[in-house]
Design a protein around this motif. Structure first.
Motif, PDB file in Angstrom:
ATOM      1  N   GLN A  75     -16.489  -5.122  -0.655  1.00  0.00           N
ATOM      2  CA  GLN A  75     -14.930  -4.731   0.079  1.00  0.00           C
ATOM      3  C   GLN A  75     -13.992  -5.826  -0.911  1.00  0.00           C
ATOM      4  N   ILE A  76     -12.769  -5.135  -1.060  1.00  0.00           N
ATOM      5  CA  ILE A  76     -11.959  -5.324  -2.379  1.00  0.00           C
ATOM      6  C   ILE A  76     -11.310  -6.611  -1.997  1.00  0.00           C
ATOM      7  N   THR A  77     -10.364  -6.955  -2.442  1.00  0.00           N
ATOM      8  CA  THR A  77      -9.268  -7.884  -2.624  1.00  0.00           C
ATOM      9  C   THR A  77      -7.849  -7.409  -2.988  1.00  0.00           C
ATOM     10  N   LYS A  78      -6.746  -7.998  -3.329  1.00  0.00           N
ATOM     11  CA  LYS A  78      -5.574  -7.738  -3.615  1.00  0.00           C
ATOM     12  C   LYS A  78      -5.338  -7.472  -4.656  1.00  0.00           C
ATOM     13  N   ASP A  79      -6.591  -8.521  -5.636  1.00  0.00           N
ATOM     14  CA  ASP A  79      -6.467  -8.241  -7.548  1.00  0.00           C
ATOM     15  C   ASP A  79      -7.259  -6.958  -6.832  1.00  0.00           C
ATOM     16  N   ASP A  80      -7.636  -6.096  -6.531  1.00  0.00           N
ATOM     17  CA  ASP A  80      -8.225  -4.905  -6.735  1.00  0.00           C
ATOM     18  C   ASP A  80      -7.468  -3.838  -6.500  1.00  0.00           C
ATOM     19  N   VAL A  81      -5.928  -3.840  -6.101  1.00  0.00           N
ATOM     20  CA  VAL A  81      -4.558  -3.646  -5.285  1.00  0.00           C
ATOM     21  C   VAL A  81      -3.592  -3.204  -6.801  1.00  0.00           C
ATOM     22  N   PHE A  82      -3.495  -2.128  -7.809  1.00  0.00           N
ATOM     23  CA  PHE A  82      -2.631  -2.329  -8.538  1.00  0.00           C
ATOM     24  C   PHE A  82      -1.294  -1.541  -8.212  1.00  0.00           C
ATOM     25  N   MET A  83       0.408  -1.196  -8.281  1.00  0.00           N
ATOM     26  CA  MET A  83       1.246  -0.787  -7.994  1.00  0.00           C
ATOM     27  C   MET A  83       1.470   0.405  -9.249  1.00  0.00           C
ATOM     28  N   VAL A  84       1.439   1.733  -9.021  1.00  0.00           N
ATOM     29  CA  VAL A  84       1.923   2.649  -9.048  1.00  0.00           C
ATOM     30  C   VAL A  84       3.388   3.179  -9.857  1.00  0.00           C
ATOM     31  N   TRP A  85       4.075   3.185  -8.513  1.00  0.00           N
ATOM     32  CA  TRP A  85       5.453   2.899  -8.340  1.00  0.00           C
ATOM     33  C   TRP A  85       5.944   2.335  -7.328  1.00  0.00           C
ATOM     34  N   CYS A  97      10.481   2.259  -5.421  1.00  0.00           N
ATOM     35  CA  CYS A  97      11.276   1.790  -5.675  1.00  0.00           C
ATOM     36  C   CYS A  97      12.253   1.231  -4.222  1.00  0.00           C
ATOM     37  N   LYS A  98      13.160   0.844  -4.397  1.00  0.00           N
ATOM     38  CA  LYS A  98      14.168  -0.310  -3.430  1.00  0.00           C
ATOM     39  C   LYS A  98      14.843   0.657  -3.314  1.00  0.00           C
ATOM     40  N   THR A  99      15.993   1.192  -2.417  1.00  0.00           N
ATOM     41  CA  THR A  99      17.054   1.835  -1.890  1.00  0.00           C
ATOM     42  C   THR A  99      17.615   1.247  -0.688  1.00  0.00           C
ATOM     43  N   LEU A 100      18.924   0.473  -0.178  1.00  0.00           N
ATOM     44  CA  LEU A 100      19.782   0.111   0.524  1.00  0.00           C
ATOM     45  C   LEU A 100      18.706  -1.448   0.697  1.00  0.00           C
ATOM     46  N   GLN A 101      18.367  -0.677   2.389  1.00  0.00           N
ATOM     47  CA  GLN A 101      17.381  -1.698   2.892  1.00  0.00           C
ATOM     48  C   GLN A 101      16.144  -1.076   2.931  1.00  0.00           C
ATOM     49  N   ASN A 102      16.158  -0.305   2.533  1.00  0.00           N
ATOM     50  CA  ASN A 102      14.048   0.523   2.520  1.00  0.00           C
ATOM     51  C   ASN A 102      13.707   0.274   1.545  1.00  0.00           C
ATOM     52  N   ASN A 103      11.860   0.324   1.298  1.00  0.00           N
ATOM     53  CA  ASN A 103      11.182   0.378   0.032  1.00  0.00           C
ATOM     54  C   ASN A 103      10.197   1.739   0.274  1.00  0.00           C
ATOM     55  N   LYS A 104      10.247   1.432  -0.679  1.00  0.00           N
ATOM     56  CA  LYS A 104       8.288   2.530  -1.311  1.00  0.00           C
ATOM     57  C   LYS A 104       8.364   2.491  -1.961  1.00  0.00           C
ATOM     58  N   ALA A 105       7.013   1.915  -2.358  1.00  0.00           N
ATOM     59  CA  ALA A 105       5.539   1.878  -3.594  1.00  0.00           C
ATOM     60  C   ALA A 105       4.635   2.638  -3.493  1.00  0.00           C
ATOM     61  N   LEU A 106       4.036   3.395  -4.165  1.00  0.00           N
ATOM     62  CA  LEU A 106       2.905   4.188  -4.328  1.00  0.00           C
ATOM     63  C   LEU A 106       1.901   3.414  -5.215  1.00  0.00           C
ATOM     64  N   LEU A 107       0.489   3.329  -4.123  1.00  0.00           N
ATOM     65  CA  LEU A 107      -0.842   2.397  -5.346  1.00  0.00           C
ATOM     66  C   LEU A 107      -2.065   2.878  -4.975  1.00  0.00           C
ATOM     67  N   SER A 108      -2.671   2.611  -5.587  1.00  0.00           N
ATOM     68  CA  SER A 108      -3.789   2.315  -6.224  1.00  0.00           C
ATOM     69  C   SER A 108      -4.777   1.406  -5.873  1.00  0.00           C
ATOM     70  N   THR A 109      -6.067   1.753  -6.071  1.00  0.00           N
ATOM     71  CA  THR A 109      -7.375   0.412  -6.379  1.00  0.00           C
ATOM     72  C   THR A 109      -8.230   1.047  -7.490  1.00  0.00           C
ATOM     73  N   THR A 110      -8.787  -0.250  -7.854  1.00  0.00           N
ATOM     74  CA  THR A 110     -10.284  -0.115  -8.905  1.00  0.00           C
ATOM     75  C   THR A 110     -10.940   0.985  -8.428  1.00  0.00           C
ATOM     76  N   LEU A 111     -10.918   1.045  -6.974  1.00  0.00           N
ATOM     77  CA  LEU A 111     -12.336   1.959  -6.470  1.00  0.00           C
ATOM     78  C   LEU A 111     -12.557   3.211  -7.479  1.00  0.00           C
ATOM     79  N   PHE A 112     -13.465   3.726  -7.732  1.00  0.00           N
ATOM     80  CA  PHE A 112     -13.207   4.939  -7.862  1.00  0.00           C
ATOM     81  C   PHE A 112     -13.404   6.600  -7.263  1.00  0.00           C
ATOM     82  N   ASP A 113     -12.742   5.694  -5.838  1.00  0.00           N
ATOM     83  CA  ASP A 113     -12.443   6.862  -4.648  1.00  0.00           C
ATOM     84  C   ASP A 113     -12.027   7.908  -4.744  1.00  0.00           C
ATOM     85  N   GLY A 114     -10.609   7.448  -5.459  1.00  0.00           N
ATOM     86  CA  GLY A 114      -9.635   8.817  -6.027  1.00  0.00           C
ATOM     87  C   GLY A 114      -8.778   8.575  -4.417  1.00  0.00           C
ATOM     88  N   MET A 115      -8.901   7.715  -3.951  1.00  0.00           N
ATOM     89  CA  MET A 115      -7.420   7.143  -2.870  1.00  0.00           C
ATOM     90  C   MET A 115      -6.622   6.715  -3.366  1.00  0.00           C
TER      91      MET A 115
END
Length: 91
Positions: free
Chosen positions: A29-39, A41-59
């Motif tokens: 099982q993973i925790t929030k410590d295993d998730v990292f933000m790659v990128w 952005c916030k534009t007006l009231q909207n947000n977008k983020a690209l994330l991955s994990t420390t697992l070697f699953d390519g997700m």
């Protein structure tokens, strides 16, 4: 929603998704410590983020928050390959 609140929410959702899709026989099982933000952005009231994990699953995860509707959408991707492309210049 500020950036920290958004990223915390994204990480929580990625943890839920990942833990629900891991092979139960691996007893992992993973925790929030295993998730990292790659990128992010916030534009007006909207947000977008690209994330991955420390697992070697390519997700790879794309979280998009629609501030007008107060909804977040998550796309889960699998990285299939990475290859170099060189540009050729025609004379």
């Amino acid at each position: 929603m500020n950036e920290k609140e958004f990223l915390d929410w994204c990480k929580e959702e990625v943890v839920k998704y990942t833990n629900n899709h891991l092979d139960k026989s691996d007893n992992k099982q993973i925790t929030k410590d295993d998730v990292f933000m790659v990128w992010a952005c916030k534009t007006l009231q909207n947000n977008k983020a690209l994330l991955s994990t420390t697992l070697f699953d390519g997700m790879y995860y794309e979280c998009t928050y629609n501030g007008d509707k107060k909804e977040m959408y998550i796309d889960a991707y699998k990285k299939w390959e990475n290859y170099k492309v060189e540009r050729t210049v025609k004379s």
